[in-house]
Design a protein around this motif. Structure first.
Motif, PDB file in Angstrom:
ATOM      1  N   SER A 299       0.693  -1.273  -0.007  1.00  0.00           N
ATOM      2  CA  SER A 299       0.081   0.132   0.017  1.00  0.00           C
ATOM      3  C   SER A 299       0.925   1.046  -0.058  1.00  0.00           C
ATOM      4  CB  SER A 299      -0.826   0.080   1.364  1.00  0.00           C
ATOM      5  OG  SER A 299      -0.314  -0.079   2.609  1.00  0.00           O
ATOM      6  N   GLY A 300       2.207   1.257  -0.402  1.00  0.00           N
ATOM      7  CA  GLY A 300       3.056   2.287  -0.590  1.00  0.00           C
ATOM      8  C   GLY A 300       4.247   2.509   0.290  1.00  0.00           C
ATOM      9  N   ALA A 301       4.265   1.384   1.337  1.00  0.00           N
ATOM     10  CA  ALA A 301       5.375   1.494   2.300  1.00  0.00           C
ATOM     11  C   ALA A 301       6.696   1.287   1.511  1.00  0.00           C
ATOM     12  CB  ALA A 301       5.171   0.219   3.501  1.00  0.00           C
ATOM     13  N   VAL A 302       7.839   2.295   1.958  1.00  0.00           N
ATOM     14  CA  VAL A 302       9.146   2.218   1.380  1.00  0.00           C
ATOM     15  C   VAL A 302       9.985   2.344   2.163  1.00  0.00           C
ATOM     16  CG1 VAL A 302      10.587   3.191  -0.347  1.00  0.00           C
ATOM     17  CG2 VAL A 302       8.005   3.329  -0.963  1.00  0.00           C
ATOM     18  N   GLY A 303      10.951   1.555   2.376  1.00  0.00           N
ATOM     19  CA  GLY A 303      11.923   1.322   3.456  1.00  0.00           C
ATOM     20  C   GLY A 303      12.572   0.225   3.867  1.00  0.00           C
ATOM     21  N   SER A 304      12.480  -0.065   5.306  1.00  0.00           N
ATOM     22  CA  SER A 304      13.029  -1.496   5.524  1.00  0.00           C
ATOM     23  C   SER A 304      12.068  -1.756   6.885  1.00  0.00           C
ATOM     24  CB  SER A 304      14.569  -1.461   5.912  1.00  0.00           C
ATOM     25  OG  SER A 304      14.846  -2.857   6.285  1.00  0.00           O
ATOM     26  N   PHE A 305      11.464  -2.739   7.009  1.00  0.00           N
ATOM     27  CA  PHE A 305      10.368  -3.003   8.277  1.00  0.00           C
ATOM     28  C   PHE A 305      10.436  -4.214   8.600  1.00  0.00           C
ATOM     29  CE2 PHE A 305       8.779   0.215   5.134  1.00  0.00           C
ATOM     30  CZ  PHE A 305       8.725   1.540   5.971  1.00  0.00           C
ATOM     31  N   LYS A 306       9.735  -4.553   9.661  1.00  0.00           N
ATOM     32  CA  LYS A 306       9.412  -5.712  10.174  1.00  0.00           C
ATOM     33  C   LYS A 306       8.137  -5.382  11.117  1.00  0.00           C
ATOM     34  CE  LYS A 306      11.847  -5.098  14.865  1.00  0.00           C
ATOM     35  NZ  LYS A 306      13.067  -5.980  15.753  1.00  0.00           N
ATOM     36  N   MET A 307       7.322  -6.788  11.055  1.00  0.00           N
ATOM     37  CA  MET A 307       5.994  -6.543  11.544  1.00  0.00           C
ATOM     38  C   MET A 307       5.708  -7.546  12.938  1.00  0.00           C
ATOM     39  SD  MET A 307       2.263  -6.865   9.635  1.00  0.00           S
ATOM     40  CE  MET A 307       2.814  -8.585   9.081  1.00  0.00           C
ATOM     41  N   ILE A 326      -1.103  -4.755  16.339  1.00  0.00           N
ATOM     42  CA  ILE A 326       0.072  -4.762  14.963  1.00  0.00           C
ATOM     43  C   ILE A 326       0.832  -3.783  15.091  1.00  0.00           C
ATOM     44  CG2 ILE A 326       0.183  -5.137  12.463  1.00  0.00           C
ATOM     45  CD1 ILE A 326      -2.897  -5.620  12.490  1.00  0.00           C
ATOM     46  N   ARG A 327       2.415  -3.922  15.258  1.00  0.00           N
ATOM     47  CA  ARG A 327       3.295  -3.136  15.366  1.00  0.00           C
ATOM     48  C   ARG A 327       4.302  -3.220  14.178  1.00  0.00           C
ATOM     49  NH1 ARG A 327       7.364  -1.652  20.008  1.00  0.00           N
ATOM     50  NH2 ARG A 327       5.420  -0.437  21.001  1.00  0.00           N
ATOM     51  N   ILE A 328       4.557  -2.161  13.406  1.00  0.00           N
ATOM     52  CA  ILE A 328       5.311  -1.994  12.205  1.00  0.00           C
ATOM     53  C   ILE A 328       6.496  -1.044  12.456  1.00  0.00           C
ATOM     54  CG2 ILE A 328       5.633  -1.670   9.818  1.00  0.00           C
ATOM     55  CD1 ILE A 328       2.675  -2.275   9.206  1.00  0.00           C
ATOM     56  N   GLY A 368      11.369   4.053  14.017  1.00  0.00           N
ATOM     57  CA  GLY A 368      10.719   3.981  15.072  1.00  0.00           C
ATOM     58  C   GLY A 368       9.591   3.140  14.809  1.00  0.00           C
ATOM     59  N   TYR A 369       8.267   3.312  15.200  1.00  0.00           N
ATOM     60  CA  TYR A 369       7.438   2.321  14.978  1.00  0.00           C
ATOM     61  C   TYR A 369       5.915   2.889  14.671  1.00  0.00           C
ATOM     62  CZ  TYR A 369       5.957   2.977  19.809  1.00  0.00           C
ATOM     63  OH  TYR A 369       5.432   3.207  21.168  1.00  0.00           O
ATOM     64  N   ARG A 370       4.953   2.322  14.092  1.00  0.00           N
ATOM     65  CA  ARG A 370       3.671   2.713  14.088  1.00  0.00           C
ATOM     66  C   ARG A 370       2.833   1.584  14.460  1.00  0.00           C
ATOM     67  NH1 ARG A 370       0.497   6.659  12.237  1.00  0.00           N
ATOM     68  NH2 ARG A 370      -1.360   6.173  10.794  1.00  0.00           N
ATOM     69  N   GLN A 371       1.893   1.753  15.284  1.00  0.00           N
ATOM     70  CA  GLN A 371       1.361   0.559  15.965  1.00  0.00           C
ATOM     71  C   GLN A 371      -0.316   0.902  15.828  1.00  0.00           C
ATOM     72  OE1 GLN A 371       2.587  -1.088  19.892  1.00  0.00           O
ATOM     73  NE2 GLN A 371       0.766  -0.411  20.724  1.00  0.00           N
ATOM     74  N   PHE A 372      -1.130  -0.406  15.452  1.00  0.00           N
ATOM     75  CA  PHE A 372      -2.335  -0.364  15.348  1.00  0.00           C
ATOM     76  C   PHE A 372      -2.893  -1.147  16.242  1.00  0.00           C
ATOM     77  CE2 PHE A 372      -0.138   0.336  11.207  1.00  0.00           C
ATOM     78  CZ  PHE A 372      -0.456   1.631  11.081  1.00  0.00           C
ATOM     79  N   GLU A 373      -3.966  -0.519  17.239  1.00  0.00           N
ATOM     80  CA  GLU A 373      -4.749  -1.482  17.986  1.00  0.00           C
ATOM     81  C   GLU A 373      -6.055  -1.564  17.698  1.00  0.00           C
ATOM     82  OE1 GLU A 373      -5.625  -1.717  22.831  1.00  0.00           O
ATOM     83  OE2 GLU A 373      -4.454   0.026  21.963  1.00  0.00           O
ATOM     84  N   ILE A 374      -6.549  -2.886  17.381  1.00  0.00           N
ATOM     85  CA  ILE A 374      -8.227  -2.935  16.850  1.00  0.00           C
ATOM     86  C   ILE A 374      -8.648  -3.646  17.990  1.00  0.00           C
ATOM     87  CG2 ILE A 374      -9.324  -4.122  14.952  1.00  0.00           C
ATOM     88  CD1 ILE A 374      -6.943  -4.310  13.488  1.00  0.00           C
TER      89      ILE A 374
END
Length: 607
Positions: A299-307, A326-328, A368-374
């Motif tokens: 969906s457009g994420a560019v870089g280096s990540f882990k989930m 969910i933490r990216i 850093g991180y971006r976190q989603f709580e559902i």
């Protein structure tokens, strides 16, 4: 008797606090730092200092290969104790200063210097100094050779916006740095900074020090003093050739002039402030589009990540709440990442996603991180499976897409004994909502405001209150104006009353020069502030100003000897620095602090 006991207790308590402060200061780890320019010119003399955070017993200097030591080491120690908001703090430092002469071109490494304090030892890291051919930066200014009315050329003073990458992928970050380059001007002030619009980019600000500190840089073989004005982290949002527009800033430079003013000539001439408007050149960036064949979960994420994904509760009762987090994390366009899609069982009621983040912007990008709580509420009992979550991103380092998966997770839900009827499907829940909807009666909408009786301001209590207030205000202004006109007729009295205001204005100007690192301008302006205050406050003509007259005038007004000594020592320090430049920033700050302090004390004692 009671008063003496109280005084002794206060003295003992203060001594104890200072002793504790000293103990805490000695308990700090011993550190040694080197302070020197990174770039110098051949034929230039410059200062190099080693600063320790404590008084030391032994100092071992390094070798200075490539340079000639013309003076040093000059050792100085400083101790200060401060009481701030009931807390006692102490700072202790030892400084060993050398004056070096740059002989030839090249890069030379200053080896480690060592200090000892009891059983503690500390040393500096190797420090590399580049020596380039040419005149030292700001040599013309420092030697006072700038001609009257001369203007600084665009080659000596300019604004430049640079980027660390000229070619990037769409969504890949680059850093834009705005710097002021100066080779000969004495900068007095900066203002009206205007950044470009960054059209086509999503930008984030990188924090830089609010106080501009000029550092030396080698620009094509020429030494420049560069001041960092700002940094931006840019993420291009479209492919093609994008342009970063121009930045602008107004710079006030000081030009040496000949003045007709007797007061200016008394101090060896004055300076004229000249305003220059600087504009940087635009920068072109080539943005490559992302390759075809992106995964469905991209969906457009560019870089280096882990989930990572986790459930707050895996065993619960129907109608109880749990949440899926969910933490990216990683480095890239984190702020633009949305929550991955999750296929929840139909028996789960899903609420709005809450997003939190912790992101730091730097030259390396956004990390850093971006976190989603559902939040979730299962409405039926049973064993339910949260399927694997898929998230894809593009890695610009490898030029490939990467897809991440989380493991499947099982939730065990027991029957809720408190509820007789439950809905086993989402369709049942929808029907229940429809039944509830029939119980809500129609609420009439529209403007049902009742008419109000108009109120008149004229003749009201507020009207008379404002009328009386206006009369009192006018009378007060009239009386104060007459008093001021009467006082202004007495020129000596006016100068006396305005002495502190004029001195503070000049002190403010010297503080700006201190901030810009302009030593000669700083000492000249500070000297004008000191002599000007003395002349206005004590009604001494400019032509009769001298140390002897100043001391006699202070003595006649019963000023304490300590204040007289401090006042005259500031003047001596400024006079010495004018003809023997080279004072460090620490010495300049101390002289400035002494000047402000002694003027404030004299203002309280001289009426």
């Amino acid at each position: 008797m009671l008063r003496k006991i109280t005084t002794r207790l206060k003295l003992a308590f203060t001594t104890l606090l200072v002793a504790l402060c000293v103990t805490n200061a000695w308990a700090q780890d011993l550190r040694l730092e080197i302070q020197a320019p990174r770039v110098v010119s051949t034929g230039e003399m410059f200062r190099l200092a080693f600063v320790a955070n404590a008084k030391v017993d032994n100092f071992t200097p390094p070798s200075f290969d490539g340079f000639t030591v013309t003076a040093g080491p000059i050792q100085a120690s400083q101790t200060s104790v401060n009481f701030i908001n009931g807390k006692v703090t102490q700072s202790v430092s030892s400084t060993f200063t050398y004056t070096l002469y740059a002989e030839k071109e090249g890069k030379f490494t200053i080896g480690p210097a060592k200090v000892k304090n009891g059983n503690e030892e500390a040393q500096t890291q190797p420090f590399t100094i580049e020596c380039v051919k040419g005149q030292p930066a700001q040599a013309q200014q420092a030697q006072g050779q700038q001609s009257s009315g001369a203007a600084t050329s665009s080659d000596d003073l300019y604004l430049a916006l640079t980027v660390n990458k000229r070619e990037v992928y769409r969504g890949e970050h680059l850093v834009a740095t705005l710097k002021l380059y100066n080779r000969s001007a004495a900068i007095a002030d900066l203002g009206n900074l205007k950044n470009p619009s960054f059209e086509g980019f999503w930008n984030q600000n990188i924090e830089v020090p609010s106080q501009i500190s000029f550092q030396r840089e080698n620009v094509n073989g020429t030494v420049f003093e560069t001041g960092l004005l700002g940094k931006q982290l840019l993420f291009p949002q479209q492919a093609g050739e994008l342009s970063i527009g121009s930045s602008e800033v107004d710079v006030v430079v000081q030009i040496r002039t000949r003045s007709r003013d007797m007061f200016e000539d008394f101090f060896g001439g004055g300076y004229q402030n000249v305003r220059k408007h600087l504009q940087s050149k635009s920068v072109k960036i080539k943005v490559k589009d992302l390759p075809a064949g992106a995964p469905v979960s991209f969906s457009g994420a560019v870089g280096s990540f882990k989930m990572e994904a986790s459930l707050s509760k895996k065993q619960l009762t129907a109608n109880d709440a749990t949440s899926l987090t969910i933490r990216i994390s990683g480095n890239g366009n984190l702020k633009l990442i949305n929550a991955p899609k999750v296929d929840f069982p139909v028996d789960f009621e899903v609420y709005d996603t809450k997003a939190t983040e912790s992101i730091k912007n730097s030259d390396a990008g956004s990390s850093g991180y971006r976190q989603f709580e559902i939040p979730l509420i299962p409405r039926s009992a049973g064993e339910f499976m949260i399927p694997a979550i898929e998230f894809s991103y593009f890695n610009p380092s490898t030029g490939k897409y990467v897809t991440l998966h989380t493991p499947e997770q099982t939730i065990s839900v027991e029957k809720d004994s408190r509820v007789q009827q439950s809905y086993s499907s989402s369709e049942g829940r929808r029907e229940g909502i429809k039944v509830l909807g029939q119980d809500i009666r129609f609420i009439k909408t529209g403007d049902n405001a009742l008419p109000t009786e108009p109120k008149f301001f004229l003749g009201s209590a507020m009207f008379y209150l404002l009328y009386i207030t206006a009369i009192i205000l006018f009378s007060t202004i009239y009386i104060l104006s007459k008093k001021r006109i009467k006082e202004n007729k007495n020129i000596v009295l006016v100068k006396n009353k305005k002495a502190n205001k004029v001195a503070r204005k000049r002190l403010k100007a010297s503080a700006q020069l201190l901030k810009m690192g302009n030593a000669q301008g700083f000492y000249n302006e500070l000297l004008r502030a000191m002599w000007g205050y003395l002349s206005d406050k004590l009604s001494i003509p400019v032509a009769e100003l001298s140390r002897e007259n100043a001391q006699q005038a202070f003595t006649d007004r019963s000023i304490e000897e300590a204040y007289i000594t401090t006042f005259l020592s500031v003047i001596d320090e400024c006079e010495f620095a004018r003809y023997a430049p080279g004072s460090g920033r620490q010495e300049m700050e101390q002289v400035y602090a002494d000047a402000v302090g002694v003027i404030s004390k004299l203002e309280q004692r001289i009426k």
